[in-house]
Structure formats: structure tokens, C-alpha cells
Design a protein around this motif. Sequence first.
Motif, PDB file in Angstrom:
ATOM      1  N   UNK A 221      52.265  37.378  36.919  1.00  0.00           N
ATOM      2  CA  UNK A 221      51.195  37.986  37.930  1.00  0.00           C
ATOM      3  C   UNK A 221      50.317  39.527  37.043  1.00  0.00           C
TER       4      UNK A 221
ATOM      5  N   UNK B 153      43.944  41.386  38.338  1.00  0.00           N
ATOM      6  CA  UNK B 153      42.907  40.777  38.226  1.00  0.00           C
ATOM      7  C   UNK B 153      42.830  38.682  37.871  1.00  0.00           C
ATOM      8  N   UNK B 154      44.091  38.391  37.625  1.00  0.00           N
ATOM      9  CA  UNK B 154      44.330  36.877  37.225  1.00  0.00           C
ATOM     10  C   UNK B 154      45.254  36.347  38.645  1.00  0.00           C
ATOM     11  N   UNK B 155      45.042  36.853  38.917  1.00  0.00           N
ATOM     12  CA  UNK B 155      46.497  36.005  40.326  1.00  0.00           C
ATOM     13  C   UNK B 155      47.732  35.318  39.407  1.00  0.00           C
ATOM     14  N   UNK B 156      48.631  34.844  40.195  1.00  0.00           N
ATOM     15  CA  UNK B 156      49.256  34.470  39.647  1.00  0.00           C
ATOM     16  C   UNK B 156      48.938  33.438  38.737  1.00  0.00           C
TER      17      UNK B 156
END
Lengths: 115, 111
Positions: free
Chosen positions: B37, B40-43
Amino acid sequence: AQTVTQSQPEMSVQEAETVTLSCTYDTSESDYYLFWYKQPPSRQMILVIRQEAYKQQNATENRFSVNFQKAAKSFSLKISDSQLGDAAMYFCAYRSPLTGNQFYFGTGTSLTVIP
Amino acid sequence: DVKVTQSSRYLVKRTGEKVFLECVQDMDHENMFWYRQDPGLGLRLIYFSYDVKMKEKGDIPEGYSVSREKKERFSLILESASTNQTSMYLCASSPPRGKQYFGPGTRLTVT
């Protein structure tokens, strides 16, 4: 691969007010699952609510409800009577029964609750 | 209550070190996952496993490997840690058609 889009990186809401978090997804499948997860600061990710695509009725869990628009591929989360403990990062997720082992997550929405 | 535990909450390692992140679940779930995680990129899915000794690459497997010798345990291995692997690592487990249960996360810093 499926894509899940959360277009609101940050949202804020006044305590006791209502807020709606947006989520859209891209799929050619007709049967799937959608989820909203909550990740409070420095705490574990937990499930808020889930929706099966074959169910027309929108899921509700206490103050949390969804607006599931299958044709529009939209799955928004409504939080009513917002509380300070609702402040967290919220992730929308998609799960396909066909590739049933994979979940696809959006980039998250950070919710601030203003006292 | 389903419990997913991860071996460390915080970890600091040096570049080039071999790093093991352990995850254990107590609900006999078939599926286990490793994500990283980043803001800004999430999971992003690194690897997942649907059975003992079975593994599938996720979206970003480069630089990582996994091991699942027992059903309850899923390990993530960084063969030679690099600074771009500094991140929060989340483990999750799930039954075949249910929701995922997440561990508390391991914040790894590679210096």
C-alpha cells in the motif's frame, strides 16, 4: 483486469452530516461482488459493507448504505450522521467469481470528519 | 473472530538484506494475499495463493517471492531489499467467495 476508480482522493464532512464517497468500476461480467473497506489511521482494514451484483436491493449496515447502479457501474457509499470515528481511508473493491481469488481495489478516499 | 496476524508492525532493513514477512490466519481460509500500500496508489497485489504450495503472481511480483508450506501461513520474501520496496505491506485471507480479512500491516523501511 478489472479497474476500480475512486475519483475523490480526499473528502471532508461535518460531524452529524451525511457524506457520499464515489466509486466506479469497469467490467464485462454480470455477476460479481463489491465491497467498501475502511482503514482508520494506523489501524487494521475492516469491511464496511458488501453488495452482490445480482441483488437489486442496495445494501445497508446501520449508518452506512450504498447506491449500487449496475448499468452505470457505480457503487457509492453514503455515511449518515457522520461520527469522529468514521475518519479513515475508504477503499472500494471488486471481486469476480470468475477470477474468484482476486480483489481489485481503488486508490482510496481519505475522509476527514470535522467536529 | 477471524484473526490475521503479521509478524512485525514495523521493520527497518538495509539495502541488499533478505527480508521475510510472515502472515498467519486462523480460519482455515484457502486464499491468502500479499499487497503493498502506497499513498495515491491504493492496494496493489503482489502475490496470492489459493492452496498450500500454490501461488499466483499479482500485479507487481518483481523483486518478491512467496512461500505457502502450510495452509495457515503465507510468507513474503524480499530476496535483496531495495529502497523502492519501502512501503506498507498488508496480508489478507479469504474463503473462496467471501470477503477478505486483513492483518494489521507491516511498515517496512529499507535504508
